[in-house]
Design a protein around this motif. Structure first.
Motif, PDB file in Angstrom:
ATOM      1  N   ASN A 153      69.478  71.946 -31.041  1.00 51.28           N
ATOM      2  CA  ASN A 153      68.681  70.864 -30.456  1.00 51.28           C
ATOM      3  C   ASN A 153      69.595  70.110 -29.493  1.00 51.28           C
ATOM      4  OD1 ASN A 153      66.983  68.752 -29.854  1.00 51.28           O
ATOM      5  ND2 ASN A 153      66.878  67.930 -31.943  1.00 51.28           N
ATOM      6  N   MET A 154      69.814  70.673 -28.308  1.00 56.16           N
ATOM      7  CA  MET A 154      70.846  70.186 -27.395  1.00 56.16           C
ATOM      8  C   MET A 154      70.401  70.375 -25.951  1.00 56.16           C
ATOM      9  SD  MET A 154      74.589  71.990 -26.774  1.00 56.16           S
ATOM     10  CE  MET A 154      75.459  71.354 -28.207  1.00 56.16           C
ATOM     11  N   ALA A 155      70.863  69.497 -25.064  1.00 54.29           N
ATOM     12  CA  ALA A 155      70.688  69.685 -23.622  1.00 54.29           C
ATOM     13  C   ALA A 155      72.011  69.379 -22.937  1.00 54.29           C
ATOM     14  CB  ALA A 155      69.586  68.776 -23.082  1.00 54.29           C
ATOM     15  N   VAL A 156      72.294  70.090 -21.837  1.00 52.34           N
ATOM     16  CA  VAL A 156      73.554  69.916 -21.114  1.00 52.34           C
ATOM     17  C   VAL A 156      73.283  69.884 -19.617  1.00 52.34           C
ATOM     18  CG1 VAL A 156      74.947  71.087 -22.868  1.00 52.34           C
ATOM     19  CG2 VAL A 156      73.942  72.419 -20.999  1.00 52.34           C
ATOM     20  N   ARG A 157      74.209  69.296 -18.877  1.00 49.77           N
ATOM     21  CA  ARG A 157      74.181  69.448 -17.422  1.00 49.77           C
ATOM     22  C   ARG A 157      74.701  70.851 -17.106  1.00 49.77           C
ATOM     23  NH1 ARG A 157      72.801  64.877 -14.769  1.00 49.77           N
ATOM     24  NH2 ARG A 157      73.278  62.898 -15.813  1.00 49.77           N
ATOM     25  N   MET A 170      54.721  76.839 -14.986  1.00 49.96           N
ATOM     26  CA  MET A 170      54.847  75.635 -15.786  1.00 49.96           C
ATOM     27  C   MET A 170      54.971  74.405 -14.895  1.00 49.96           C
ATOM     28  SD  MET A 170      57.313  76.524 -19.000  1.00 49.96           S
ATOM     29  CE  MET A 170      56.770  77.618 -20.292  1.00 49.96           C
ATOM     30  N   GLY A 171      54.678  73.248 -15.446  1.00 49.72           N
ATOM     31  CA  GLY A 171      54.818  72.000 -14.708  1.00 49.72           C
ATOM     32  C   GLY A 171      56.250  71.533 -14.699  1.00 49.72           C
ATOM     33  N   THR A 172      56.438  70.229 -14.502  1.00 46.95           N
ATOM     34  CA  THR A 172      57.785  69.699 -14.388  1.00 46.95           C
ATOM     35  C   THR A 172      58.001  68.596 -15.413  1.00 46.95           C
ATOM     36  OG1 THR A 172      57.810  70.168 -12.041  1.00 46.95           O
ATOM     37  CG2 THR A 172      59.454  68.643 -12.840  1.00 46.95           C
ATOM     38  N   ALA A 173      59.120  68.653 -16.133  1.00 46.16           N
ATOM     39  CA  ALA A 173      59.459  67.617 -17.104  1.00 46.16           C
ATOM     40  C   ALA A 173      59.971  66.387 -16.368  1.00 46.16           C
ATOM     41  CB  ALA A 173      60.509  68.153 -18.073  1.00 46.16           C
ATOM     42  N   VAL A 174      60.322  65.342 -17.126  1.00 46.68           N
ATOM     43  CA  VAL A 174      60.811  64.099 -16.545  1.00 46.68           C
ATOM     44  C   VAL A 174      61.963  64.374 -15.594  1.00 46.68           C
ATOM     45  CG1 VAL A 174      61.836  61.867 -17.081  1.00 46.68           C
ATOM     46  CG2 VAL A 174      60.053  62.806 -18.559  1.00 46.68           C
ATOM     47  N   LEU A 175      62.901  65.208 -15.982  1.00 46.59           N
ATOM     48  CA  LEU A 175      63.943  65.728 -15.106  1.00 46.59           C
ATOM     49  C   LEU A 175      63.855  67.251 -15.169  1.00 46.59           C
ATOM     50  CD1 LEU A 175      66.948  63.421 -16.112  1.00 46.59           C
ATOM     51  CD2 LEU A 175      65.643  63.333 -13.981  1.00 46.59           C
ATOM     52  N   PRO A 176      64.135  67.951 -14.060  1.00 45.67           N
ATOM     53  CA  PRO A 176      64.020  69.413 -14.093  1.00 45.67           C
ATOM     54  C   PRO A 176      64.916  70.020 -15.169  1.00 45.67           C
ATOM     55  CG  PRO A 176      64.209  68.624 -11.837  1.00 45.67           C
ATOM     56  CD  PRO A 176      64.493  67.449 -12.728  1.00 45.67           C
ATOM     57  N   VAL A 177      64.325  70.768 -16.090  1.00 45.04           N
ATOM     58  CA  VAL A 177      65.079  71.307 -17.217  1.00 45.04           C
ATOM     59  C   VAL A 177      64.537  72.676 -17.593  1.00 45.04           C
ATOM     60  CG1 VAL A 177      63.589  70.027 -18.834  1.00 45.04           C
ATOM     61  CG2 VAL A 177      65.802  70.895 -19.616  1.00 45.04           C
ATOM     62  N   THR A 178      65.461  73.586 -17.904  1.00 46.49           N
ATOM     63  CA  THR A 178      65.119  74.904 -18.439  1.00 46.49           C
ATOM     64  C   THR A 178      65.427  74.904 -19.928  1.00 46.49           C
ATOM     65  OG1 THR A 178      65.615  76.042 -16.364  1.00 46.49           O
ATOM     66  CG2 THR A 178      65.673  77.369 -18.381  1.00 46.49           C
ATOM     67  N   VAL A 179      64.475  75.355 -20.728  1.00 46.34           N
ATOM     68  CA  VAL A 179      64.700  75.493 -22.165  1.00 46.34           C
ATOM     69  C   VAL A 179      65.090  76.935 -22.465  1.00 46.34           C
ATOM     70  CG1 VAL A 179      63.687  75.381 -24.469  1.00 46.34           C
ATOM     71  CG2 VAL A 179      63.117  73.627 -22.771  1.00 46.34           C
ATOM     72  N   VAL A 180      66.185  77.112 -23.198  1.00 43.98           N
ATOM     73  CA  VAL A 180      66.662  78.432 -23.608  1.00 43.98           C
ATOM     74  C   VAL A 180      66.475  78.577 -25.111  1.00 43.98           C
ATOM     75  CG1 VAL A 180      68.676  79.934 -23.842  1.00 43.98           C
ATOM     76  CG2 VAL A 180      68.338  78.616 -21.735  1.00 43.98           C
ATOM     77  N   ILE A 181      65.750  79.605 -25.512  1.00 44.80           N
ATOM     78  CA  ILE A 181      65.616  79.938 -26.931  1.00 44.80           C
ATOM     79  C   ILE A 181      66.326  81.264 -27.159  1.00 44.80           C
ATOM     80  CG2 ILE A 181      64.061  80.412 -28.853  1.00 44.80           C
ATOM     81  CD1 ILE A 181      61.910  78.807 -27.457  1.00 44.80           C
ATOM     82  N   ALA A 182      67.384  81.223 -27.956  1.00 41.03           N
ATOM     83  CA  ALA A 182      68.154  82.435 -28.265  1.00 41.03           C
ATOM     84  C   ALA A 182      67.642  83.043 -29.570  1.00 41.03           C
ATOM     85  CB  ALA A 182      69.637  82.100 -28.369  1.00 41.03           C
ATOM     86  N   CYS A 183      67.427  84.362 -29.564  1.00 39.15           N
ATOM     87  CA  CYS A 183      66.952  85.028 -30.778  1.00 39.15           C
ATOM     88  C   CYS A 183      67.756  86.308 -30.994  1.00 39.15           C
ATOM     89  CB  CYS A 183      65.460  85.333 -30.683  1.00 39.15           C
ATOM     90  SG  CYS A 183      64.994  86.377 -29.283  1.00 39.15           S
ATOM     91  N   ALA A 238      68.319  72.989 -21.802  1.00 42.88           N
ATOM     92  CA  ALA A 238      68.140  72.592 -23.201  1.00 42.88           C
ATOM     93  C   ALA A 238      68.139  73.840 -24.070  1.00 42.88           C
ATOM     94  CB  ALA A 238      66.836  71.823 -23.382  1.00 42.88           C
ATOM     95  N   PHE A 239      68.718  73.710 -25.269  1.00 42.40           N
ATOM     96  CA  PHE A 239      68.777  74.831 -26.205  1.00 42.40           C
ATOM     97  C   PHE A 239      67.953  74.508 -27.447  1.00 42.40           C
ATOM     98  CE2 PHE A 239      72.776  75.070 -23.827  1.00 42.40           C
ATOM     99  CZ  PHE A 239      72.750  76.390 -23.401  1.00 42.40           C
TER     100      PHE A 239
END
Length: 318
Positions: A162-166, A1-14, A89-90
């Motif tokens: 719909n959340m992001a955290v440090r 994958m490329g890079t977002a505006v700031l480095p971020v990992t998206v977590v999808i919980a199922c 990010a969640f």
């Protein structure tokens, strides 16, 4: 994958194969973000068959199993633990991110005092919004309710779908509280608790609501029933009393007090006024549902208080 505006990992919980079709849409919506996230992690809550299927279907993604007991809190914590980026990010498995979601969600982190952000959640009713449903109670179906800020603003809490955290701040407080969260049909405000604790990580810590970061959250027919609405209101009342207990008092419940003293009365007045002007009985049903929801939340809160008092009494007599 490329890079977002700031480095971020998206977590999808199922947690259930029954929601696989929605999970696939969630994954597609994240992959379509421009720029995309640095990484995408799928974490599965004790459903090994689903885990195996996802590993085979997505060899290019990180797919892991919940390392804690069943429940949303441990499942999200597991996903966050597999992130190597400064931001996490969640997104829920039954939510779809709109274009620009991730960019808007991470933009506020340009301010080093921001520890958490959250966006707007639009309800996606599969059977149409019930005529009796009050906008002020959109939280009952996992959506953003009337009365929230309409522009970017500092708030007490945002919502985990719909959340992001440090990542460092999140890890520093051990993430979501494992014994306090959604397990099966029982729901507690674990995201509010997380935000309260994140807000204490430094005197300048900020939590930002950014309404331009929008996701659409699936609302199935079972959530469109009045019985579900009453049960969800009851559980929220119970959860908020428990929230006050584990955070050592009710001083963190200012948002709830403002909601009850401002948002709810304004809603009832508005619905009754519209009913009179439009001769629309549906507006009266909304006003009545709003009052019933508050009553059920109060009952739930009273039950939690009674349980706490009873438990304390038993401990004192041992």
């Amino acid at each position: 994958m490329g890079t977002a505006v700031l480095p971020v990992t998206v977590v999808i919980a199922c947690h259930s194969r029954d929601r696989l079709d929605k999970l696939l849409l969630a994954i597609d919506s994240v992959r379509a973000q421009e720029p995309p996230p640095t990484a995408l992690v799928i974490t599965v809550d004790h459903e090994h068959e689903l885990y195996t299927e996802l590993v085979e279907r997505f060899p290019d993604l990180v797919v892991v199993e919940n390392e804690y007991g069943p429940g949303a809190s441990g499942n999200r914590n597991t996903g966050a633990a597999h992130a190597a980026t400064p931001l996490v990010a969640f997104l829920d498995d039954d939510a779809r991110a709109r274009p620009g979601w991730l960019t808007h969600l991470v933009e506020p982190f340009a301010d080093p005092d921001v520890v958490c952000t959250g966006g707007f959640v639009a309800p996606d009713w599969t059977t149409g919004e019930p005529s009796w449903f009050p906008e002020e109670f959109a939280w009952a179906v996992g959506a953003s309710h009337r009365g929230l800020p309409t522009t970017r603003a500092a708030v007490r809490n945002v919502w985990s779908e719909n959340m992001a955290v440090r990542r460092d701040a999140f890890a520093g407080i051990d993430g979501f509280r494992l014994e306090f969260g959604k397990v099966g049909a029982v729901s507690r405000p674990e995201d509010t608790d997380l935000c309260i604790r994140l807000g204490k990580t430094s005197p300048a810590a900020k939590i930002i609501f950014t309404p331009d970061a929008v996701v659409d959250h699936h609302v199935g027919p079972e959530r469109a029933r009045f019985r579900y609405f009453l049960r969800r209101s009851y559980l929220e009342g119970r959860g908020k009393v428990e929230l006050a207990r584990i955070n050592e008092g009710g001083e963190h419940l200012g948002d709830e007090r403002a909601y009850l003293t401002k948002t709810v009365p304004q809603g009832i007045v508005r619905y009754v006024g519209q009913a009179v002007r439009r001769r629309d009985r549906g507006q009266l049903r909304r006003a009545a549902a709003l009052a019933c929801g508050v009553l059920m939340a109060a009952v739930g809160g009273a039950v939690s208080v009674l349980v706490q008092v009873t438990s304390a009494s038993r401990r004192s007599t041992r």
